[in-house]
Design an enzyme around this catalytic site. Structure first.
Site, PDB file in Angstrom:
ATOM      1  N   THR A   1       0.780  -1.328  -0.113  1.00 14.68           N
ATOM      2  CA  THR A   1      -0.029  -0.033   0.056  1.00 14.68           C
ATOM      3  C   THR A   1       0.967   1.172  -0.022  1.00 14.68           C
ATOM      4  OG1 THR A   1      -1.651  -1.351   1.099  1.00 14.68           O
ATOM      5  CG2 THR A   1      -1.689   1.121   1.120  1.00 14.68           C
TER       6      THR A   1
ATOM      7  N   GLY B   1       2.832  -3.268   8.281  1.00 16.65           N
ATOM      8  CA  GLY B   1       2.847  -3.586   9.854  1.00 16.65           C
ATOM      9  C   GLY B   1       4.492  -3.653  10.315  1.00 16.65           C
TER      10      GLY B   1
ATOM     11  N   GLU C   1      -5.909  -5.320   3.008  1.00 21.66           N
ATOM     12  CA  GLU C   1      -6.107  -6.424   1.954  1.00 21.66           C
ATOM     13  C   GLU C   1      -7.296  -6.324   1.162  1.00 21.66           C
ATOM     14  OE1 GLU C   1      -3.356  -8.010   1.983  1.00 21.66           O
ATOM     15  OE2 GLU C   1      -2.880  -7.041   4.093  1.00 21.66           O
TER      16      GLU C   1
END
Lengths: 465, 193
Positions: A140, A179, A422
């Site tokens: 992303t 993350g 996702e």
């Protein structure tokens, strides 16, 4: 035990243990789960003051501390961790406040396992498994989410040095949200637009080293950082990444399905969807997370509704349990039923993923689109229902649902990103819909449709019959 | 239990069939809208975009069907005690029937269900609630969440909620001292102006 709660248990007609064995796939697996819980919760190393009383920095540090301990203690658990599911359960228990290595052990490992050449796999997998490197998955970007073809990060191939030159050409191309990217990871699978021989070939994954393995400093050409406080996941350093003429060897492109030869010649993959296979895996895990999330919410709300007494049904009578009011039952029991429905469908989703993934490994790509349609639709449908359901559960606990002590604020903020990561849910449903419309057309033409859409080859009269 | 149309609306096979027809109708509707837009000269992308609201509804209906259908299949497969089977059947019925009431428009607009049938379903949902109430706590106990995992004072297995709420409150950092330091800084000057 609270007497009201005990009375509820005494009045039950079913044995919960019988059902628990079904949920956890039999007595052996259930026993393993409980032993794993004992191992973690009886270990003082996993104890700390409550998360709610920590600052963001303290939460991050505590998350890293527990995650690191979990890695070092994992081997001692022997047979209790036999497969990936056990590993996820263990990590969730040990690092409940946010496992720093979740993406390292899921998307990073899975991408390399499924999409790297054998040579790269042999090089990277031992490092990954021994935690000599820490990986994440950088897809992303600040200005681009679910629409992968819109990603702006570039990887230009230089045949003179046989390297890819990676760049973040715009502000919006900054990798954003992955993350453990900000402070923790040393490597990342980076999704970038591949350019070779003057032509763009779309999004491809590359293994990129981000930090020195000596002193953990970010490498030249790499800018890394944490994106700041968020709605939840305080212990995770969701990060940003900028690339400035950062060079990586040609071999670091994940080239199992599409290749760039040393001279820059490009060979396309047999199916474009293969690039996004890791997301399919995570989506199937989100269906599982939805089932568990809603199960947690209904457990809290139903037990509390059995304990809580409120108002009078008739003037002068004692306060009844809130659970005795049909309106409270109507809030909670459909959600309880939904939690069970999701438990069963997540099992089906994970089974289907395993079967189709095996077929892909064997070179059979016929069910890829069905798997994408299934995982996208179920991920969106279940995560939205859980998101809404958790809020209903919270409000069904009255004022106490607002306190952190109820567990709901954390449960909600940690679950709700499932609706946007996702694949944002609306976009995923549109992808599913395109597959459905296509299947409907093919069904009308008499084509044999795969299992989950087979009904679309019937007509309404046949369905009614 | 049979309605005027002679159908047993709690029959799991009928419920799956109803969801199947609803999904199919929604997909056909969305697909027709795509085709209509194309016949007006829009390219596929433009047509899909124009029909996107209907397409989302179609995908939702399909996903909903998958959950209902799979729940039913699992019920058929499970080898469990009769009592448990009966309880799981009630849960299945509640899930499927409540889903219909929440999306009743989609079941009504194509005549999949009549208005009378939808009203009957609303009543069935209410009638199922006390049946499930008997096992509600056992059904959540079956999820087997330890207190450490649940991390909730309200959801404790022992139900000693109020005692623990008080303990939680006492652990708040604001309760370390009776008089907070901000009193001297802000409240006292205000109160003693």
């Amino acid at each position: 035990i609270n007497p009201d709660l005990q009375r509820e248990r005494d009045a039950a007609t079913i044995d919960p243990e019988e059902l628990t064995r079904i949920i956890f796939d039999g007595a052996k697996e259930l026993d393993k789960k409980r032993k794993l819980e004992d191992a973690v919760f009886n270990d003082p190393d996993y104890k700390s003051i409550p998360l709610n009383f920590m600052s963001r920095e303290e939460q991050y540090e505590e998350g890293i501390r527990r995650s690191a301990i979990a890695v070092t203690k994992k081997e001692a658990l022997g047979d209790l961790i036999e497969n990936h599911n056990d590993l996820i359960s263990y990590n969730t228990l040990a690092c409940g406040i946010g496992n720093a290595f979740f993406l390292h052990e899921s998307m990073f490992a899975d991408s390399i396992k499924r999409m790297a050449t054998d040579e790269l796999k042999q090089k990277m997998m031992p490092l990954q498994q021994k935690f000599e490197i820490i990986g994440t998955y950088a897809q992303t970007e600040m200005g681009h989410g679910t629409f992968l073809r819109g990603l702006e990060t570039t990887a230009h191939y230089d045949p003179n040095t046989q390297e890819f030159v990676l760049n973040s050409p715009t502000v919006t191309s900054t990798k954003w949200w992955p993350g453990a990217l900000g402070k923790t990871s040393t490597h990342a699978v980076v999704l970038a637009q591949l350019y070779t021989q003057g032509k763009c070939h779309g999004i491809h994954p590359f293994v990129v080293q981000l930090r020195s393995l000596e002193d953990h400093k970010s490498l030249p050409g790499i800018t890394l950082g944490d994106i700041g406080p968020k709605f939840g996941y305080g212990a995770n350093d969701n990060g940003f990444l900028r690339l400035n003429n950062h060079r990586i060897p040609r071999e670091n492109m994940l080239m199992k399905y599409s290749q760039v030869a040393p001279d820059g010649t490009y060979t396309k993959p047999p199916k474009a969807e293969l690039t996004y296979g890791t997301m399919t895996f995570i989506r199937s895990m989100i269906v599982r997370a939805s089932a568990f999330g809603l199960a947690r919410g209904t457990t809290i709300a139903i037990r509390y509704s059995a304990v809580r007494r409120q108002s009078e049904m008739r003037p002068g009578e004692p306060e009844p349990q809130v659970l005795s009011y049909p309106t409270q039952q109507y809030k909670l029991f459909p959600l309880l039923a939904t939690a069970y429905a999701f438990f069963f469908v997540q099992k089906k989703m994970v089974e289907t993923y395993s079967v189709v993934n095996q077929q892909i490994n064997d070179g059979d790509y016929t069910r890829i689109q069905e798997l994408h349609g299934l995982s996208s639709g179920l991920k969106a449908f279940t995560s939205w229902a859980t998101n809404v359901g958790l809020e209903i559960c919270r409000m069904s606990c009255g004022g106490h649902g607002y306190s952190m002590s109820s567990g709901f604020p954390k449960l909600y903020v940690d679950f709700t990103p499932n609706c946007t990561y996702e694949g944002e849910n609306t976009v995923l449903l549109l992808q599913t819909a395109r597959f459905l419309v296509k299947s409907l057309k093919e069904g009308k033409r008499g084509a044999k449709l795969p299992g989950t859409v087979a009904y679309l080859s019937s007509n309404v009269t046949e369905l009614r019959a | 239990r049979a309605t005027s149309a002679g159908r047993d609306l709690k029959d799991p096979r009928l419920l799956v069939a109803l969801y199947k027809e609803r999904a199919m109708r929604q997909i056909m509707f969305a697909s027709d809208k795509v085709e209509a837009a194309r016949s007006e000269g829009l390219d596929l992308v433009g047509a899909l975009n124009r029909a996107s609201v209907h397409l989302v509804r179609a995908a939702n209906a399909h996903s909903h069907l998958l959950v209902v259908e799979n729940f039913h299949e699992k019920l058929q497969e499970l080898k469990v005690s009769q009592k448990l089977k009966k309880t799981l059947l009630q849960l299945f019925q509640l899930y499927a029937l409540d889903g219909i009431t929440n999306c009743s428009g989609e079941f009504l607009e194509d005549g999949i269900l009549s208005g009378t049938e939808v009203k009957a379903i609303r009543q069935y949902v209410v009638e199922l609630l006390p049946l499930i109430r008997v096992n509600a706590v056992a059904l959540v106990d079956a999820f087997d969440f330890r207190d450490e995992v649940l991390d909730s004072v309200l959801g404790r297995y022992d139900g000693n909620v109020y005692e623990e709420l008080l303990k939680w409150a006492l652990s708040s950092p604001l309760n370390k001292t009776d008089v907070h330091p901000s009193y001297d800084k802000y409240l006292k000057p205000l109160l003693h102006r």
